[in-house]
Write a protein that holds these residues in place. Structure first.
Motif, short mmCIF file in Angstrom:
data_model
loop_
_atom_site.label_atom_id
_atom_site.label_comp_id
_atom_site.label_asym_id
_atom_site.label_seq_id
_atom_site.Cartn_x
_atom_site.Cartn_y
_atom_site.Cartn_z
N GLU A 133 14.23 -1.25 7.93
CA GLU A 133 13.35 -1.60 6.81
C GLU A 133 12.16 -2.42 7.29
N LEU A 134 12.39 -3.29 8.25
CA LEU A 134 11.31 -4.13 8.78
C LEU A 134 10.23 -3.28 9.44
N SER A 135 10.64 -2.20 10.09
CA SER A 135 9.68 -1.34 10.77
C SER A 135 8.96 -0.40 9.81
N GLN A 136 9.49 -0.24 8.59
CA GLN A 136 8.91 0.70 7.63
C GLN A 136 8.06 0.02 6.56
N LYS A 137 8.29 -1.25 6.32
CA LYS A 137 7.64 -1.92 5.21
C LYS A 137 6.43 -2.75 5.64
N ASP A 138 5.47 -2.84 4.75
CA ASP A 138 4.30 -3.69 4.95
C ASP A 138 4.74 -5.15 4.84
N ASP A 139 4.30 -5.98 5.77
CA ASP A 139 4.75 -7.37 5.82
C ASP A 139 4.41 -8.14 4.55
N GLU B 225 -6.41 -1.12 0.30
CA GLU B 225 -6.30 0.31 0.01
C GLU B 225 -4.83 0.74 -0.01
N PHE B 226 -4.47 1.46 -1.06
CA PHE B 226 -3.10 1.97 -1.21
C PHE B 226 -3.13 3.49 -1.18
N LEU B 227 -2.05 4.07 -0.69
CA LEU B 227 -1.91 5.52 -0.66
C LEU B 227 -0.68 5.92 -1.45
N ILE B 228 -0.85 6.91 -2.31
CA ILE B 228 0.25 7.41 -3.14
C ILE B 228 0.40 8.91 -2.89
N ILE B 229 1.63 9.34 -2.67
CA ILE B 229 1.92 10.76 -2.50
C ILE B 229 2.77 11.20 -3.69
N ILE B 230 2.24 12.13 -4.46
CA ILE B 230 2.94 12.64 -5.64
C ILE B 230 3.47 14.03 -5.33
N HIS B 231 4.77 14.19 -5.43
CA HIS B 231 5.41 15.45 -5.07
C HIS B 231 5.64 16.33 -6.30
N ASN C 135 4.47 0.98 4.99
CA ASN C 135 3.28 0.71 5.77
C ASN C 135 2.59 2.02 6.17
N ARG C 136 1.47 1.90 6.84
CA ARG C 136 0.65 3.08 7.16
C ARG C 136 1.38 4.03 8.10
N ARG C 137 2.14 3.51 9.03
CA ARG C 137 2.84 4.36 9.99
C ARG C 137 3.83 5.29 9.29
N VAL C 138 4.58 4.76 8.34
CA VAL C 138 5.55 5.57 7.60
C VAL C 138 4.84 6.63 6.76
N LEU C 139 3.72 6.24 6.14
CA LEU C 139 2.96 7.19 5.32
C LEU C 139 2.45 8.34 6.18
N THR C 140 1.92 8.02 7.35
CA THR C 140 1.40 9.06 8.24
C THR C 140 2.52 9.99 8.70
N ASP D 265 7.90 9.59 -6.27
CA ASP D 265 6.57 9.36 -5.71
C ASP D 265 6.66 8.33 -4.58
N MET D 266 5.72 8.40 -3.67
CA MET D 266 5.74 7.51 -2.50
C MET D 266 4.51 6.62 -2.51
N LEU D 267 4.73 5.33 -2.36
CA LEU D 267 3.65 4.35 -2.39
C LEU D 267 3.64 3.53 -1.11
N GLY D 268 2.45 3.32 -0.56
CA GLY D 268 2.34 2.49 0.63
C GLY D 268 0.97 1.83 0.71
N ARG D 269 0.91 0.81 1.52
CA ARG D 269 -0.37 0.14 1.78
C ARG D 269 -1.01 0.79 3.00
N TYR D 270 -2.17 1.39 2.78
CA TYR D 270 -2.80 2.16 3.84
C TYR D 270 -3.69 1.29 4.72
N GLY D 271 -4.12 0.16 4.19
CA GLY D 271 -4.94 -0.75 4.97
C GLY D 271 -5.76 -1.65 4.08
N GLY D 272 -5.79 -2.96 4.39
CA GLY D 272 -6.59 -3.88 3.59
C GLY D 272 -6.20 -3.85 2.13
#
Length: 223
Positions: free
Chosen positions: A61-67, A144-150, A73-78, A135-142
């Motif tokens: 979880e620590l490696s997947q979540k934004d601090d 900015e948030f990224l949402i993936i709707i399936h 986090n961005r890595r998981v989203l990518t 749906d998937m939500l993450g912080r893409y940077g600063g």
């Protein structure tokens, strides 16, 4: 020694005779001395394994979540976007939303980074509450948030995006005693099409976000 058993009869074959397992006293003594250490050993082993599993889950979880915000986090989203390219069943059934908090730099400059961090944390929670389960939500940077709707069509994607936009617009953030601030957002959306890869769709969503901000912000633009 007549009429008496020597100490630790389980180890004294001459006293109790052979075979030992037919002697009830020997069996009872064996269980008395053997079972407790065995149970303690099982308990210790179970505790160690349980702690190990918890540690592995925590590290994952620590490696997947934004601090800061606690969302992906961005890595998981990518990584997830790249997996979408490998699954032909999802190629034409998802949308990418890039959401940017409008004039967020002003919040940091006016009220400080501590307030800015709280705005990001609260915004992430608001978005999470207004998304669907898959749906998937993450912080893409600063900011900015990224949402993936399936698995959604155009109108459903728009409804989800508009619900998020309105939720942020109507929320108020505490910046001090008696001080409330309002933060709006701009959203760029790109839907998947046959033959497109996820990164190109992400780029289209980024261009749509730029258009939404150029048109005055606090709005949704489709690629």
């Amino acid at each position: 020694m007549t009429g008496e058993y020597q100490y630790a009869p389980m180890f004294n074959l001459s006293t109790i005779g052979y075979p030992n397992f037919k002697n009830l006293f020997w069996l009872a003594s064996t269980l008395y001395f053997s079972v407790p250490p065995f149970l303690i050993g099982i308990f210790i082993l179970s505790t160690i394994l349980n702690q190990w599993r918890k540690r592995e889950i925590f590290i994952t979880e620590l490696s997947q979540k934004d601090d800061l915000t606690g969302i992906y986090n961005r890595r998981v989203l990518t990584q997830h976007l790249l997996k979408l390219d490998q699954d032909p069943q999802t190629v034409s059934s998802y949308a990418i939303l890039l959401l940017d908090l409008d004039h967020f730099k002003r919040v940091n400059d006016t009220y400080g980074h501590i307030v800015g961090d709280q705005v990001l944390i609260q915004s992430a929670q608001i978005l999470k509450q207004n998304l669907r389960t898959d749906d998937m939500l993450g912080r893409y940077g600063g900011e900015e948030f990224l949402i993936i709707i399936h698995n959604s069509h155009f109108y459903e994607v728009y409804r989800v995006a508009e619900r998020c936009r309105q939720a942020l617009e109507t929320s108020r953030y505490l910046a001090g005693v008696g001080i409330e601030i309002q933060v709006t957002c701009s959203i760029g959306i790109a839907c998947s099409e046959s033959g497109q890869n996820a990164l190109s769709i992400l780029n289209e969503a980024d261009l749509a976000l730029y258009q939404a901000k150029s048109k005055g912000r606090n709005q949704i633009t489709f690629a």
